[in-house]
Write an enzyme that holds these catalytic residues in place. Structure first.
Site, PDB file in Angstrom:
ATOM      1  N   GLU A  79       0.935  -1.351  -0.276  1.00 39.11           N
ATOM      2  CA  GLU A  79      -0.022  -0.051  -0.105  1.00 39.11           C
ATOM      3  C   GLU A  79       0.909   1.346   0.094  1.00 39.11           C
ATOM      4  OE1 GLU A  79      -2.045   0.793   3.745  1.00 39.11           O
ATOM      5  OE2 GLU A  79      -1.557  -2.129   4.344  1.00 39.11           O
ATOM      6  N   CYS A 111      -3.126  -3.972   4.620  1.00 42.19           N
ATOM      7  CA  CYS A 111      -2.765  -5.189   4.629  1.00 42.19           C
ATOM      8  C   CYS A 111      -3.075  -6.363   4.416  1.00 42.19           C
ATOM      9  CB  CYS A 111      -2.125  -4.910   6.553  1.00 42.19           C
ATOM     10  SG  CYS A 111      -1.603  -3.789   6.530  1.00 42.19           S
ATOM     11  N   THR A 152       2.734   3.574  15.737  1.00 45.60           N
ATOM     12  CA  THR A 152       2.822   2.301  15.183  1.00 45.60           C
ATOM     13  C   THR A 152       2.827   2.574  13.409  1.00 45.60           C
ATOM     14  OG1 THR A 152       0.243   2.854  14.440  1.00 45.60           O
ATOM     15  CG2 THR A 152       0.442   1.818  16.782  1.00 45.60           C
ATOM     16  N   SER A 201     -10.925   0.861  14.263  1.00 48.43           N
ATOM     17  CA  SER A 201     -10.359   0.123  13.535  1.00 48.43           C
ATOM     18  C   SER A 201      -9.822  -1.507  13.939  1.00 48.43           C
ATOM     19  CB  SER A 201      -9.035   0.589  13.058  1.00 48.43           C
ATOM     20  OG  SER A 201      -7.813  -0.711  11.894  1.00 48.43           O
ATOM     21  N   HIS A 233      -2.130 -10.512  12.580  1.00 49.70           N
ATOM     22  CA  HIS A 233      -1.352  -9.674  11.190  1.00 49.70           C
ATOM     23  C   HIS A 233      -1.410  -8.759  12.405  1.00 49.70           C
ATOM     24  CE1 HIS A 233      -1.743  -5.434   9.310  1.00 49.70           C
ATOM     25  NE2 HIS A 233      -2.666  -5.657  10.076  1.00 49.70           N
ATOM     26  N   LYS A 242      -4.953  -8.526  21.954  1.00 46.78           N
ATOM     27  CA  LYS A 242      -6.370  -7.961  22.104  1.00 46.78           C
ATOM     28  C   LYS A 242      -7.415  -9.211  20.887  1.00 46.78           C
ATOM     29  CE  LYS A 242      -6.476  -3.220  23.230  1.00 46.78           C
ATOM     30  NZ  LYS A 242      -7.151  -1.978  22.318  1.00 46.78           N
ATOM     31  N   ASN A 275       5.431  -1.485  12.314  1.00 44.90           N
ATOM     32  CA  ASN A 275       4.072  -1.980  11.364  1.00 44.90           C
ATOM     33  C   ASN A 275       5.009  -2.183   9.891  1.00 44.90           C
ATOM     34  OD1 ASN A 275       2.288  -1.925  10.202  1.00 44.90           O
ATOM     35  ND2 ASN A 275       1.308  -0.015  10.952  1.00 44.90           N
ATOM     36  N   SER A 308      -7.586  -3.417   6.440  1.00 42.62           N
ATOM     37  CA  SER A 308      -7.877  -2.562   6.822  1.00 42.62           C
ATOM     38  C   SER A 308      -8.826  -2.279   5.196  1.00 42.62           C
ATOM     39  CB  SER A 308      -7.436  -1.048   7.478  1.00 42.62           C
ATOM     40  OG  SER A 308      -7.409  -1.521   8.512  1.00 42.62           O
TER      41      SER A 308
HETATM   42  N1  COA Z   1       1.056   2.065  31.081  1.00 41.65           N
HETATM   43  C1  COA Z   1       0.567   1.033  30.814  1.00 41.65           C
HETATM   44  N2  COA Z   1      -0.540   1.449  29.049  1.00 41.65           N
HETATM   45  C2  COA Z   1      -1.102   2.977  28.941  1.00 41.65           C
HETATM   46  C3  COA Z   1      -0.497   3.465  30.051  1.00 41.65           C
HETATM   47  C4  COA Z   1       0.615   3.639  30.399  1.00 41.65           C
HETATM   48  N3  COA Z   1       0.679   4.322  31.031  1.00 41.65           N
HETATM   49  N4  COA Z   1      -1.379   4.862  28.870  1.00 41.65           N
HETATM   50  C5  COA Z   1      -1.766   4.342  28.545  1.00 41.65           C
HETATM   51  N5  COA Z   1      -2.026   2.586  28.418  1.00 41.65           N
HETATM   52  C6  COA Z   1      -2.493   1.968  27.740  1.00 41.65           C
HETATM   53  C7  COA Z   1      -4.421   1.884  26.722  1.00 41.65           C
HETATM   54  O1  COA Z   1      -4.517   1.608  28.462  1.00 41.65           O
HETATM   55  C8  COA Z   1      -5.065   1.604  25.947  1.00 41.65           C
HETATM   56  O2  COA Z   1      -4.500   0.175  26.518  1.00 41.65           O
HETATM   57  P1  COA Z   1      -6.315  -0.335  26.240  1.00 41.65           P
HETATM   58  O3  COA Z   1      -6.010  -1.026  24.109  1.00 41.65           O
HETATM   59  O4  COA Z   1      -5.673  -2.093  26.225  1.00 41.65           O
HETATM   60  O5  COA Z   1      -7.654  -0.193  26.587  1.00 41.65           O
HETATM   61  C9  COA Z   1      -3.200   1.580  24.908  1.00 41.65           C
HETATM   62  O6  COA Z   1      -2.116   2.184  26.471  1.00 41.65           O
HETATM   63  C10 COA Z   1      -3.480   3.024  24.152  1.00 41.65           C
HETATM   64  O7  COA Z   1      -4.344   3.909  24.520  1.00 41.65           O
HETATM   65  P2  COA Z   1      -4.917   4.682  24.131  1.00 41.65           P
HETATM   66  O8  COA Z   1      -4.922   5.751  24.667  1.00 41.65           O
HETATM   67  O9  COA Z   1      -6.405   4.131  22.919  1.00 41.65           O
HETATM   68  O10 COA Z   1      -4.023   4.669  22.755  1.00 41.65           O
HETATM   69  P3  COA Z   1      -4.029   5.692  21.892  1.00 41.65           P
HETATM   70  O11 COA Z   1      -5.723   7.202  21.601  1.00 41.65           O
HETATM   71  O12 COA Z   1      -3.099   6.486  21.042  1.00 41.65           O
HETATM   72  O13 COA Z   1      -4.438   5.537  20.302  1.00 41.65           O
HETATM   73  C11 COA Z   1      -3.741   3.589  18.571  1.00 41.65           C
HETATM   74  C12 COA Z   1      -3.355   3.903  20.095  1.00 41.65           C
HETATM   75  C13 COA Z   1      -2.796   2.652  18.746  1.00 41.65           C
HETATM   76  C14 COA Z   1      -5.584   3.620  18.601  1.00 41.65           C
HETATM   77  C15 COA Z   1      -3.312   4.462  17.676  1.00 41.65           C
HETATM   78  O14 COA Z   1      -1.959   4.860  18.148  1.00 41.65           O
HETATM   79  C16 COA Z   1      -3.526   4.151  16.222  1.00 41.65           C
HETATM   80  O15 COA Z   1      -4.321   4.877  16.183  1.00 41.65           O
HETATM   81  N6  COA Z   1      -2.800   3.698  15.612  1.00 41.65           N
HETATM   82  C17 COA Z   1      -2.600   3.169  14.449  1.00 41.65           C
HETATM   83  C18 COA Z   1      -4.175   2.007  14.451  1.00 41.65           C
HETATM   84  C19 COA Z   1      -3.834   1.137  13.028  1.00 41.65           C
HETATM   85  O16 COA Z   1      -5.544   2.095  13.080  1.00 41.65           O
HETATM   86  N7  COA Z   1      -3.625   0.774  12.242  1.00 41.65           N
HETATM   87  C20 COA Z   1      -4.889   0.085  11.421  1.00 41.65           C
HETATM   88  C21 COA Z   1      -4.436  -1.164  12.226  1.00 41.65           C
HETATM   89  S1  COA Z   1      -5.213  -2.661  10.926  1.00 41.65           S
END
Ligand code: COA
Length: 387
Positions: A79, A111, A152, A201, A233, A242, A275, A308
């Protein structure tokens, strides 16, 4: 006929940023990146490295002259293509010195692309048992500086040689798959950066996995006791974890604990590289086969591919006797440990660099020790070189 992965290897750029450093610069608690998201280091490509050069680098590691003679199909799942029209596979065919009697093209579905290629390769070899197929994933994951997706990102490629009587993994031809028009992640043609609704996602990914997990056992009339490992993946390693947690109730407790242990082995490379988009499932396969001390011949591993947009597929493969001799555990760990660490300043500077094309031209040069590189843009055409 037994058909599957006879050789597999990966390539990733030799420079990285440490995600603890990045978290500190972004005023984020480092544990969020290393535990919450499950990533430690992130590879960053330079301007001379792109989907073409990385694909060639991975494939070059696995092919000898005899392999090259027998390849009649080359598919690159990406991609991060370098041209809206011309397939990266044509440049790669040339760089690798493959014969012209190769059907070479590029395939895209986020992906999932490489899995589509793998399934086509299976059918190709079934019809042409004396021939083989080269399937490569190659991607640069870019969300942009200081965005939620930044942690990521990553870059790299995985190359697989698919043929009859494979040495590593026999594909079982037992897929279940599903597709839906979903807006969880996409990259419009005008944007260098992906757009993601990250949490959404995650939800769709888990929904696809749990749905296909049930469908797989219904279709194939078997049960989880037949499966030795669940591989995912993993754009970031928390995501697969998860999905595994989502089916915990369907799996006996000791089996689930064993799956979780094996899953950890499958994340070692991704945690340190980041990634790979289309290659993320296949680098987890390499990581699992190399780093788990529990893998045995005839084990059946289940693989969940997700792209996705969205496309999902579950399939299985049987580990082949002698698979270990075809892998490169020590070499991979040495390579990871000998990469150049970038400061966050260096990472940001490199990240912002762009090909500043003037009158259709730009000279890049080789910025690394890599065998294949983008040398220049000349009259709007990409010119690749090998050393
Ligand atoms: N210690 C340990 N864990 C912590 C923490 C700390 N101090 N602070 C936050 N976390 C955890 C959160 O509880 C959460 O865990 P959970 O998902 O099990 O609930 C995790 O860290 C991520 O926190 P969150 O607030 O959800 O992060 P974010 O809003 O920054 O988003 C992603 C994280 C991964 C969603 C973001 O990086 C993203 O959008 N990436 C792109 C991913 C994607 O869509 N890819 C395509 C996939 S196919």
């Amino acid at each position: 006929m037994n058909i599957g992965i006879d050789k597999i290897d990966y390539y990733s750029p030799n420079q990285y940023v440490d995600l603890v450093d990045l978290a500190q610069r972004r005023n984020i608690e480092p544990d969020k990146f290393t535990i919450g998201i499950g990533q430690e280091k992130m590879a960053l490509p330079l301007l001379s490295q792109d989907a073409v050069t990385m694909a060639a680098m991975a494939a070059d590691k696995i092919l000898n002259d005899i392999d090259k003679k027998d390849i009649e199909l080359l598919i690159i799942g990406t991609e991060s293509g370098v041209d809206e029209s011309k397939a990266s596979a044509l440049y790669v065919r040339d760089l690798l010195g493959l014969p012209s009697s190769v059907r070479a093209f590029e395939i895209k579905e986020a992906c999932y692309g490489t899995t589509a290629g793998l399934q086509m390769a299976y059918n190709f070899v079934a019809q042409n048992p004396e021939k083989s197929a080269l399937i490569i994933s190659s991607d640069i994951a870019r969300y942009g500086l200081d965005t939620p997706g930044e942690v990521t990102q990553g870059a790299g490629s995985v190359a697989m040689l698919i043929k009859k009587n494979p040495s590593i993994l026999k594909l079982e031809n037992d897929s279940v798959f599903m597709s839906e028009n979903v807006g969880d992640f996409w990259r419009p043609t005008y944007s260098q950066y992906a757009f993601a609704r990250g949490k959404y996602s995650n939800e769709v990914y888990i929904r696809f996995f749990t749905e296909l997990y049930k469908q797989y056992f219904e279709k194939n009339n078997n049960g989880i006791e037949d499966i030795s490992a669940l591989l995912f993946h993993i754009p970031y390693t928390k995501m697969g974890k998860k999905a595994l947690q989502a089916v915990e109730e369907l799996i006996p407790a000791d089996k689930y604990a064993d799956f979780m242990k094996r899953y950890e082995s499958s994340t070692i490379l991704s945690k340190n590289i980041g990634n790979l988009y289309t290659g993320s499932l296949y680098i987890s396969l390499i990581s699992y086969l190399e780093n788990s001390d529990q893998v045995e011949a005839d084990d059946k591993v289940m693989l969940f591919s997700y792209g996705s947009g969205s496309m999902g597929e579950i399939f299985t493969g049987k580990v082949q006797p002698g698979f270990k001799e075809k892998l490169q555990k020590k070499k991979h760990l040495d390579t990871l440990n000998n990469r150049r660490q970038l400061t966050v300043d260096e990472y940001e500077t490199e990240f912002k660099k762009e090909l500043e094309i003037k009158d259709g031209n730009y000279f890049v040069g080789n910025q690394t020790d890599d065998k294949f590189f983008l040398e220049q843009i000349k009259e709007n055409e990409r010119i690749y070189k090998s050393i």
